[in-house]
Every structure is written in structure tokens, then in C-alpha cells.
Design an enzyme around this catalytic site. Structure first.
Site, PDB file in Angstrom:
ATOM      1  N   TYR A  21     -10.985  51.561  54.422  1.00  0.00           N
ATOM      2  CA  TYR A  21     -11.352  50.609  53.247  1.00  0.00           C
ATOM      3  C   TYR A  21     -11.017  49.172  53.679  1.00  0.00           C
ATOM      4  O   TYR A  21      -9.900  48.890  54.052  1.00  0.00           O
ATOM      5  CB  TYR A  21     -10.675  51.156  52.049  1.00  0.00           C
ATOM      6  CG  TYR A  21     -11.508  50.586  50.926  1.00  0.00           C
ATOM      7  CD1 TYR A  21     -12.171  51.026  50.146  1.00  0.00           C
ATOM      8  CD2 TYR A  21     -10.638  49.379  50.463  1.00  0.00           C
ATOM      9  CE1 TYR A  21     -12.766  50.231  48.837  1.00  0.00           C
ATOM     10  CE2 TYR A  21     -10.856  48.710  49.351  1.00  0.00           C
ATOM     11  CZ  TYR A  21     -12.161  49.234  48.452  1.00  0.00           C
ATOM     12  OH  TYR A  21     -12.472  48.506  47.374  1.00  0.00           O
ATOM     13  N   SER A  33      13.697  34.487  31.177  1.00  0.00           N
ATOM     14  CA  SER A  33      13.447  35.174  30.331  1.00  0.00           C
ATOM     15  C   SER A  33      12.935  34.640  29.105  1.00  0.00           C
ATOM     16  O   SER A  33      13.338  33.270  28.814  1.00  0.00           O
ATOM     17  CB  SER A  33      15.040  35.745  29.709  1.00  0.00           C
ATOM     18  OG  SER A  33      14.969  36.613  28.591  1.00  0.00           O
ATOM     19  N   GLY A  34      12.307  34.935  28.386  1.00  0.00           N
ATOM     20  CA  GLY A  34      11.437  34.814  27.127  1.00  0.00           C
ATOM     21  C   GLY A  34      10.711  33.262  27.184  1.00  0.00           C
ATOM     22  O   GLY A  34      10.673  32.519  26.332  1.00  0.00           O
ATOM     23  N   SER A  67      15.123  37.013  33.933  1.00  0.00           N
ATOM     24  CA  SER A  67      14.717  37.939  32.702  1.00  0.00           C
ATOM     25  C   SER A  67      15.829  38.966  32.494  1.00  0.00           C
ATOM     26  O   SER A  67      16.676  39.247  33.408  1.00  0.00           O
ATOM     27  CB  SER A  67      13.591  38.748  33.562  1.00  0.00           C
ATOM     28  OG  SER A  67      13.406  39.888  32.929  1.00  0.00           O
ATOM     29  N   SER A  68      15.521  39.561  31.209  1.00  0.00           N
ATOM     30  CA  SER A  68      16.919  40.359  30.948  1.00  0.00           C
ATOM     31  C   SER A  68      16.782  41.663  31.640  1.00  0.00           C
ATOM     32  O   SER A  68      17.810  42.609  31.951  1.00  0.00           O
ATOM     33  CB  SER A  68      16.797  40.738  29.388  1.00  0.00           C
ATOM     34  OG  SER A  68      15.700  40.920  28.843  1.00  0.00           O
ATOM     35  N   ASP A  69      15.474  41.960  32.262  1.00  0.00           N
ATOM     36  CA  ASP A  69      15.414  43.257  33.183  1.00  0.00           C
ATOM     37  C   ASP A  69      15.830  42.932  34.550  1.00  0.00           C
ATOM     38  O   ASP A  69      15.596  43.839  35.394  1.00  0.00           O
ATOM     39  CB  ASP A  69      13.823  43.429  33.076  1.00  0.00           C
ATOM     40  CG  ASP A  69      13.397  43.964  31.721  1.00  0.00           C
ATOM     41  OD1 ASP A  69      14.161  44.810  31.028  1.00  0.00           O
ATOM     42  OD2 ASP A  69      12.582  43.368  31.139  1.00  0.00           O
ATOM     43  N   HIS A 100       9.850  53.792  27.090  1.00  0.00           N
ATOM     44  CA  HIS A 100       9.785  52.410  27.047  1.00  0.00           C
ATOM     45  C   HIS A 100       8.565  52.013  27.700  1.00  0.00           C
ATOM     46  O   HIS A 100       7.850  51.727  27.092  1.00  0.00           O
ATOM     47  CB  HIS A 100      11.114  52.335  28.309  1.00  0.00           C
ATOM     48  CG  HIS A 100      11.426  50.801  28.347  1.00  0.00           C
ATOM     49  ND1 HIS A 100      12.673  50.302  29.149  1.00  0.00           N
ATOM     50  CD2 HIS A 100      10.674  49.632  28.262  1.00  0.00           C
ATOM     51  CE1 HIS A 100      12.326  49.171  29.519  1.00  0.00           C
ATOM     52  NE2 HIS A 100      11.194  48.445  28.698  1.00  0.00           N
ATOM     53  N   GLY A 124       6.795  41.101  29.868  1.00  0.00           N
ATOM     54  CA  GLY A 124       6.344  41.470  31.309  1.00  0.00           C
ATOM     55  C   GLY A 124       7.102  40.400  32.148  1.00  0.00           C
ATOM     56  O   GLY A 124       7.647  39.296  31.876  1.00  0.00           O
ATOM     57  N   ASN A 125       7.279  40.955  33.339  1.00  0.00           N
ATOM     58  CA  ASN A 125       8.099  39.781  34.302  1.00  0.00           C
ATOM     59  C   ASN A 125       7.656  40.562  35.751  1.00  0.00           C
ATOM     60  O   ASN A 125       7.654  41.766  36.105  1.00  0.00           O
ATOM     61  CB  ASN A 125       9.471  40.273  34.142  1.00  0.00           C
ATOM     62  CG  ASN A 125      10.148  41.191  33.732  1.00  0.00           C
ATOM     63  OD1 ASN A 125      10.203  42.098  34.614  1.00  0.00           O
ATOM     64  ND2 ASN A 125      10.654  41.327  32.603  1.00  0.00           N
ATOM     65  N   ASP A 151      -6.850  56.976  44.623  1.00  0.00           N
ATOM     66  CA  ASP A 151      -7.191  55.665  45.724  1.00  0.00           C
ATOM     67  C   ASP A 151      -5.704  54.861  45.667  1.00  0.00           C
ATOM     68  O   ASP A 151      -5.525  54.066  46.924  1.00  0.00           O
ATOM     69  CB  ASP A 151      -8.053  54.565  45.078  1.00  0.00           C
ATOM     70  CG  ASP A 151      -9.453  55.115  45.686  1.00  0.00           C
ATOM     71  OD1 ASP A 151      -9.742  55.920  46.631  1.00  0.00           O
ATOM     72  OD2 ASP A 151     -10.569  54.767  44.972  1.00  0.00           O
ATOM     73  N   HIS A 158       6.973  44.591  35.672  1.00  0.00           N
ATOM     74  CA  HIS A 158       7.349  45.382  34.770  1.00  0.00           C
ATOM     75  C   HIS A 158       6.495  44.708  33.471  1.00  0.00           C
ATOM     76  O   HIS A 158       6.356  43.484  33.324  1.00  0.00           O
ATOM     77  CB  HIS A 158       8.804  44.932  34.223  1.00  0.00           C
ATOM     78  CG  HIS A 158       9.191  45.713  32.772  1.00  0.00           C
ATOM     79  ND1 HIS A 158       8.847  47.049  32.460  1.00  0.00           N
ATOM     80  CD2 HIS A 158       9.789  45.180  31.810  1.00  0.00           C
ATOM     81  CE1 HIS A 158       9.343  47.291  31.364  1.00  0.00           C
ATOM     82  NE2 HIS A 158       9.721  46.366  31.043  1.00  0.00           N
TER      83      HIS A 158
END
Lengths: 230, 230, 230, 230
Positions: free
Chosen positions: D227, D45-46, D74-76, D169, D28-29, D120, D95
């Protein structure tokens, strides 16, 4: 009970939603009513539970006019007010989007009474409202959410059936106090979770025999209740 | 063991239900028996786990007469007493409404032995009682809950099968001590959860071969058990 | 690395099972190997995680002879030893009864690679062993659990597929270190949980295309891996 | 806003993934963008969440060139950059591999809008991308993950639909700030969980009527939103 005590009760009950893992983010609200004064204390709209204190609780009258507090009351306030007017013996209301109760509300299915956990708290299947019509949504969405609940409860005693599923939406629960309404929300969520699993094991599962439902409900709630310390 | 030690054990075992997430609100109770004195220590009815201390634990004799304590014993006490009388080697009993075990009880299905987790603790499928009849419910509900369990255990060694599902209700588990009975309740819940998932992956899943069941059960429980520190 | 350091690593890895919620009671064990000395450090049998410290870890040689420690090693030790002998590049092994992995093991189904979470860690479907025969169970149950795993891994590189499901039992996972093997156990459990849900949404779900599997696995593990900090 | 403030925001948002139980290990990132400077701050990353501090956050320009920080992003990162370029009004991207959202992504199913919890936050069904082709995977896997998302959003306003499922994915979500994107990831996961249960109760469940979707979405997000506290 002073108004400050009611606000403390309502604040405490709102924080119990977090303790019982019944809310995500700010989805959920608890209110309480002072029947003598005709005043309702309710969670403010969109305020984080992390910082909520009694002074944030908003007090309104039964017409929705703000009497104490500077924040906006929950956007679901008109539903709460409609229920307090129609169900004259209830003292607290809780609205959540707890996951398993929502699954049944979204699937348009009542929750049958499959076991004694259910029967200990709800005297029969948890009712499901109809969808609101387009006109009801446009004219007064939150007020009419109260309307469809009340319509569904024709002939049902709200103290014997302290919860409802609003179709496509989520549950409301109530009780004699704000804290009671939170407990009924918690029991509803557990009962929904167990009913889902029961239906996975046996899709056409029959409800609990009526005589067991009656026994369990009455040993906790009837005039001769013998559960707990009296 | 003194009576105070028994009360401490029973209090501790009740609090372990919370630690293992086996209870919601006050649903659940653990008892222990002193076989020499013929006295049973059990959780009081409807008292919150948040405040429970050994002095709250109620002591009764096998006829249900209160010997120590001022609170009412659990409303399930007659079931506990019936089991202590019928199963002479057990020393503790736990009743919960743990979610996955209840799903099977509500669906009226036994829990087949699908794997070694189950086989390590229960020597075969977890038995299911029949429903009580209307007359049994009316005459002595909790006592007759014991009756249908005992009826179901004809020919079954309760130490080899330390749990049961009461149809439409929930599980009871037992063991040599109160703490043992809590552990068996925990294992039962995990086994039920895994069995539900197993059936979702393969609805007609066959039980574990008998020779694996036997091996796993006996390596933990037989005269030549070699699991743990002896 | 000294033997004490190995014992600390193995103790720490065992406690991570608790942190990651991979164990109930004492179900689960981690070991690590010192390849130069030919010594294996492993969790003692049936000791509570609440009190486990490095001095409880048992050291044995590859024949199972105890070299350090006074407690009995895990009853699954013969399986660990068989795997260390057959898979010469692994440095740690973890055995759990984690719920979702067990569901697949009990249902006798491999876990297909349905997505990149799986592909990042396991190069294809998680293999399933056959059941042990009655003779294998009787003669050397834990040793033959190793035998059926090794048999299943004919032609499979255990570093590219660091986990297995033993039919009717539970998973084993491994890695370059004890800590690695715990992480692979955690990933396996998550992958199993996601695969169950995927199959509920689409019972005949196809596996991830081979070229995506390859890409994801190799970006983390191949000679040109570019994930993380190098 | 200074660059240091952006890094603090992005670090805080990454740690909220842990608080909301949206990540396992380092999957996740979260990133955030400073639109004026054209700079993106993103998780390295990691790196373990246990030790992550603002100084670990990497700053890059929109071509992916590192401007601040010594760790690899991050690799993403190429996916994040592609989305920032295509969706000009978003300020943060998250992600995750959250379990229930992944189940839908793996099963190749969009998440229909079954109720008001969904309505919502998301104005219709959560879109699903196609799989990348083999060529797209080989040439620029992470960049082309952005490409298939953008392709899927032709004609969709990314602020009205702040999430997507990448086939096989996992989800990406976004919002006006990094923190918003984390909240949308959390809502997506809850909505996915509820949708799975809804489909188990009623496999052919119809979506929420359009007029309810519209009402709920607009009471929180439209020009006349009422709201929360304004």
C-alpha cells in the site's frame, strides 16, 4: 476527450470526496475510463488529498499496466479494472469507507429502500456481496473483490443500481462519469444514515411500496424523466 | 413587493438551506407567493446551489403556467401550488430531505412533542400523512402529495403547525414568508434529531404536559407573545 | 471591572455559543453579574448572533429593572435572576438547547457520571429538576423555572455541580464568569453525547467508581489541584 | 533530529488534533521522544490550542524532570513516560477524549474488529484495561494509568496494536512518530463510530474472519506491504 482531460476529471472527482466529507486520511479513490482507448485514470496509492494534482493521477490499461505517471496506482486498482470489464456502460468508479455505508457492510445487511431519497437514485435495496473465501483472499484479494461484486450483480443492471456493499469492507459506487460515481457515493452515505435512523425508530420497518419506488426512480432516470433541465 | 423582490427573497431562502446544512446536492426547494398577483416564485429543477442567482428563479401562476424565467420549475411545484391554494395564509414553502425528519417519515412515525424546543414552534406532534395509493401516484404524483397533506390537515391550523411528514418521503414546512418556512424546516430537523435521541433513552417517553406546550407556544406566537423585540 | 467590560464579556460569551455550535437560530443566552453593583448583563431577546455587539447587551438590576440598553432582555431573564440570588458565588449563567443535553432533559433522565471527562467537570450525576406544575407555569413560568432548579439543588454545591437539566426543557449551566458558564455548557453537551453512546453499548452501565470521580474532580478543582498552569 | 525539530513536530501534531476534530477545549495531548537523548517533548497542561507554538512545548527526561520550557507539562505526563519506557519502539503518543472511543471506554467494551477499516490499522480488537484500584488511584494516578495499560499489553506487540482504551476514561494511541500517533487516534475514533453503528444494526455481530484481518493488516504493515508509495 483527451487523456489529460480525463486525468483532470479524475483528480477533480477525487477532491470532491473531501468536499463531501466522504474520506478520512487517504481512504478512498476515484477512477475514470476512456472506453475508446481502453485506458483507466486512477488516484495514486496513499497520496494526501492536500497536495493532489492532475499530474499525480496514474493511467493504466485494462490489464493494469501503467501507461502514464510515476506513482503506484491505488491498491484497489484490480477491483476497479474488474468492474470496468464487467459493467460495460459505466465510466467512473468511487470507493470510500464512508461511515454509515460501512456500518451496513460490517453488519452484513443490505440497505432496504425505505424512502424516496433512496428511490430517486437506486432501484431497490443496495446489494451486499458475500465474504471472500480464504483462498480468494490469498490468491488475488483486490481482483476477487471485483469477482464477488460481479457475482452479486447477476441479473442486476449496474446503471439502475450504481452501488454495492462489500461484506466486512465498504462500498463501491459507479456512474456514467467519475463525478457521477462520487455523487452516487454521497447519496449512498446519506441513504445509509437515514436507514440506520429509520431502523432505530422501527426495527421491522417495511420497504417503500414498489409503485412509489418505481415512480421516483423513473421520474429521474426513465425515458420519460422530467426532473432537472433537459 | 415587486416580483423581483420576491425572486430575491426566494433565491436567498434557497441558499439558506445550504447555510443551515439542510440539503445534499440539489434535494430541496423553497418557494414564495405574491398573494395579490397570484404568482409563485420557485427554485428551478436540479440547478446547483453553487451558481443559483435570483434570475434563475422561475415564476408561475397558480395553475402552474410559467410567467417568468426560462428554466423548468422544481418537479415538486404541483405540491407547492396545492398547499398555497389550501392554506390561504402561508407565504412560503420549503421542502427538504433533511436527515432526521426523513427518518421519522420513513419509519411512518409522527414526531411527538417531547420538549419546549418543539413547543416553541409547533403546537403538538408533527403530523404524518398516509402513503399515496398506486392510483394517486400514477395519475398525479406531485399534485396528490399535496392532496394527502391537505387531507391530513383537516381541523389543523397550518400556521400553528407549519410542517408535515409525507410517509416514506420527507418533510414540507411553511410559514408567513419564504425565510420563515426555511427556519421552520431547520427547527423541524433539530426537533426530529432530539426526538430520536429521546426515544433511544426512553422508548415509551410521554409527551410534554399540555399546559407546558401551551405556555411555550403562546409565549412566542399568541396574541400576548412576549418573546423577541416587538 | 466596569459595566462596559461586563457587557463585552457577556457579548463575547454569547458569541462563543456559536463558535462551539451550541445554538441554533437564537436559542440560547449568556449573562454575567457584577456582584458589587448588583447588576446583571444579559443577551437581548431574539436578536441574531450575526449582528450582536456589546451595545446590544441589556443591563438590569436583580429585580429585573432595566438600567442600560433599549432592547428587551432575554425572556429567560427571570430564571437567571433567581439563580444569581440563590447561588451567591456564581458569576455567569448560560442557557442552551444543545441537542444531547436536551435529549436527557426530554427523556427525564439524569446524566450519570460514566467517565473521567464528566468527573473532570461535574462532581456526580447531572441533576434533573421536576416538571413545573400547571399553577407554576401559569403564575410565573420563567421565575419558577429558577425555583425548581434551586429546589433540586438543596444540599448540592452549585460550584461543584455547575449544570442542571430542566425536565422537558433544556440545560442551564453556570460558572465563576460568563465564559466559564459557556465552557460548562460545552462540556455538558459532550458528556451527554458520550453518555448516550455509552448507554447504547451497555444499557445498564454502572457509574464510574466513586474514588475515580473524586480523584478526577479534585485534580482540577480541589485545594491541591495540579491541572493547568498555576 | 534536533530538540527544536522534535518540539516543532510535537507542536504540529498537537495542532492536528484540532484539525481532525479530536479535541474539545484542551482535552488531549501529544508527545514525542528522542530515544538517543532520552528526552520527551510534550504539550503543556491546560494551554489553549489557539495560541500554541513550539516554544510552549515542554521537554522532560524519562524521570519527568523538566529540561526545557517554563510551563507545566501535561498532567498525563507520567502515563506517557511509563509507555515510552515499556514500549521501546514507539516514538509518539496521543491521548484524546474523542467521543466514540470514549463511549466504548465508558461502557467497558473492547472494540471488535468488524471490518477492513479497522484491520488496515489495528491487528485485532482494541484492548480495554481494567479499572485502577482505589490504592492505585491514590498513590500515583497517572503513573498507574500507564501500569494498567502495560499490564494489558502482556503478549501484545504495541506496534501491531497502537491503541488502547482505559476503562472509564479514554483512549491512548501511539506510533513511530508523534504524527503517526495522531493518525492512529483518528482511525481509532472512526473505527469506534463505525463499530457503534454496526452493533446497532446487529447487536451480536461477529468479528471479521481472521484471514481477512490478516490480509488487510499485512498489505499495509507486513514485510511485503504494497500500500502507498515505497
Amino acid at each position: 476527450m483527451t487523456l489529460n482531460e480525463l486525468k483532470e476529471q479524475v483528480c477533480h472527482a477525487n477532491l470532491e470526496l473531501v468536499k463531501y466529507q466522504l474520506v478520512t486520511l487517504t481512504w478512498g479513490n476515484v477512477s475514470g475510463i476512456d472506453r475508446e482507448r481502453g485506458l483507466v485514470a486512477i488516484k495514486p496509492s496513499g497520496v494526501s488529498y492536500d497536495i493532489m494534482r492532475p499530474e499525480h493521477i496514474v493511467v493504466i490499461d485494462l490489464d493494469g499496466k501503467r501507461v502514464e505517471g510515476t506513482l503506484n496506482p491505488s491498491s484497489d486498482t484490480p477491483t476497479h479494472l474488474a468492474l470496468y470489464k464487467a459493467f460495460e456502460k459505466i465510466g467512473g468508479i468511487t470507493h470510500t469507507h464512508s461511515e454509515h455505508a460501512v456500518m451496513f457492510a460490517q453488519a452484513g445487511r443490505e440497505i432496504p429502500c425505505f424512502g424516496t431519497t433512496h428511490a430517486d437514485h437506486f432501484y431497490g435495496a443496495i446489494p451486499l456481496t458475500r465474504y471472500l473465501t480464504e483462498q480468494e483472499v490469498e490468491e488475488d484479494y483486490e481482483g476477487n473483490t471485483g469477482t464477488v461484486i460481479i457475482e452479486r450483480f447477476a441479473g442486476i443492471n449496474p446503471l439502475e443500481m450504481p452501488a454495492v456493499l462489500v461484506a466486512g469492507h465498504a462500498p463501491f459506487a459507479w456512474g456514467k462519469t467519475p463525478e457521477d460515481s462520487v455523487k452516487n457515493s454521497l447519496v449512498l452515505e446519506k441513504v445509509a444514515q437515514m436507514a440506520l435512523g429509520t431502523l432505530q425508530l422501527r426495527p421491522e420497518n417495511p420497504p417503500l411500496p414498489a409503485y412509489v419506488l418505481q415512480k421516483h426512480y423513473l421520474r429521474k432516470h426513465g425515458p420519460n424523466a422530467y426532473y432537472g433541465q433537459k
